[in-house]
Design a protein around this motif. Structure first.
Motif, PDB file in Angstrom:
ATOM      1  N   THR A   1      28.681  72.733  22.258  1.00  0.00           N
ATOM      2  CA  THR A   1      28.459  71.620  21.343  1.00  0.00           C
ATOM      3  C   THR A   1      29.712  70.797  21.112  1.00  0.00           C
ATOM      4  O   THR A   1      29.669  69.790  20.441  1.00  0.00           O
ATOM      5  CB  THR A   1      27.947  72.129  19.978  1.00  0.00           C
TER       6      THR A   1
ATOM      7  N   LYS B   1      28.449  64.075  14.487  1.00  0.00           N
ATOM      8  CA  LYS B   1      27.152  63.411  14.593  1.00  0.00           C
ATOM      9  C   LYS B   1      26.851  62.695  13.285  1.00  0.00           C
ATOM     10  O   LYS B   1      27.167  63.185  12.207  1.00  0.00           O
ATOM     11  CB  LYS B   1      26.047  64.419  14.881  1.00  0.00           C
TER      12      LYS B   1
ATOM     13  N   GLY C   1      27.727  58.235  21.717  1.00  0.00           N
ATOM     14  CA  GLY C   1      26.471  58.613  22.356  1.00  0.00           C
ATOM     15  C   GLY C   1      25.290  58.379  21.428  1.00  0.00           C
ATOM     16  O   GLY C   1      25.384  58.625  20.226  1.00  0.00           O
TER      17      GLY C   1
ATOM     18  N   LEU D   1      21.964  59.899  20.674  1.00  0.00           N
ATOM     19  CA  LEU D   1      21.217  61.126  20.944  1.00  0.00           C
ATOM     20  C   LEU D   1      19.727  60.938  20.729  1.00  0.00           C
ATOM     21  O   LEU D   1      18.911  61.618  21.354  1.00  0.00           O
ATOM     22  CB  LEU D   1      21.729  62.255  20.042  1.00  0.00           C
ATOM     23  N   GLU D   2      19.371  60.024  19.834  1.00  0.00           N
ATOM     24  CA  GLU D   2      17.958  59.759  19.537  1.00  0.00           C
ATOM     25  C   GLU D   2      17.865  58.357  18.948  1.00  0.00           C
ATOM     26  O   GLU D   2      18.770  57.917  18.229  1.00  0.00           O
ATOM     27  CB  GLU D   2      17.423  60.796  18.553  1.00  0.00           C
TER      28      GLU D   2
ATOM     29  N   ALA E   1      26.470  60.434  18.356  1.00  0.00           N
ATOM     30  CA  ALA E   1      27.567  61.370  18.584  1.00  0.00           C
ATOM     31  C   ALA E   1      28.825  60.527  18.676  1.00  0.00           C
ATOM     32  O   ALA E   1      28.984  59.734  19.607  1.00  0.00           O
ATOM     33  CB  ALA E   1      27.347  62.162  19.867  1.00  0.00           C
TER      34      ALA E   1
ATOM     35  N   THR F   1      20.293  69.329  13.088  1.00  0.00           N
ATOM     36  CA  THR F   1      20.246  68.316  14.142  1.00  0.00           C
ATOM     37  C   THR F   1      18.855  68.248  14.751  1.00  0.00           C
ATOM     38  O   THR F   1      18.317  67.158  14.975  1.00  0.00           O
ATOM     39  CB  THR F   1      21.289  68.614  15.233  1.00  0.00           C
TER      40      THR F   1
ATOM     41  N   LYS G   1      16.369  65.053  14.775  1.00  0.00           N
ATOM     42  CA  LYS G   1      15.841  64.531  16.040  1.00  0.00           C
ATOM     43  C   LYS G   1      14.322  64.437  15.991  1.00  0.00           C
ATOM     44  O   LYS G   1      13.740  63.430  16.386  1.00  0.00           O
ATOM     45  CB  LYS G   1      16.286  65.410  17.221  1.00  0.00           C
TER      46      LYS G   1
END
Length: 140
Positions: free
Chosen positions: A7, A19, A55, A57-58, A71, A126, A130
């Motif tokens: 991670t 995050k 990043g 992520l979702e 991220a 997390t 998500k």
């Protein structure tokens, strides 16, 4: 307490796992986000984030807001990132979709002036975030 190395991200002098859950709301909470606008928002947001070493992520949302799970690199200041995202996407959406939204918005603002950004830890939290983002009702 053990930390899974899968991670963690690393760079020259640091190891990190940051995050954030970002929520952006349309101006006046108007339901102006159509499926086409949502698709364009995702493209533009991902582009801004990529240029900032962030990043996505979702990503999802509904007719009056979007949720983004990010991220971040430690050098990224969330307020500056949000400003970049809101500025670029607002310009692009007004340019490409103004005829669709102009009757519902006043002036040139697409986003509300405010935003919500929350810290997200690893593990169940997390995954819950998500799933929550994935379960948003994408505009039709």
């Amino acid at each position: 307490m053990s930390i899974s190395t899968t991670t963690l991200r690393s760079q020259l002098h640091c190891v990190f796992n940051l995050k954030r859950h970002l929520v952006l709301v349309s101006a006046y909470r108007r339901e102006v986000i159509t499926s086409a606008i949502m698709d364009d928002l995702e493209i533009h947001i991902r582009r801004v984030c990529e240029m900032s070493d962030v990043g996505v992520l979702e990503f999802s949302g509904e007719t009056d807001h979007v949720h983004i799970l990010l991220a971040l690199h430690p050098s990224v200041m969330p307020a500056k990132l949000v400003n970049s995202i809101k500025t670029l996407t607002s310009r692009r959406i007004r340019k490409d979709h103004w005829e669709t939204i102009k009757t519902q918005l006043w002036g040139e603002r697409f986003w509300s002036r405010s935003y919500c950004v929350l810290s997200v830890d690893d593990g169940a939290n997390t995954e819950i975030i998500k799933r929550y983002i994935q379960n948003q009702t994408w505009p039709s």
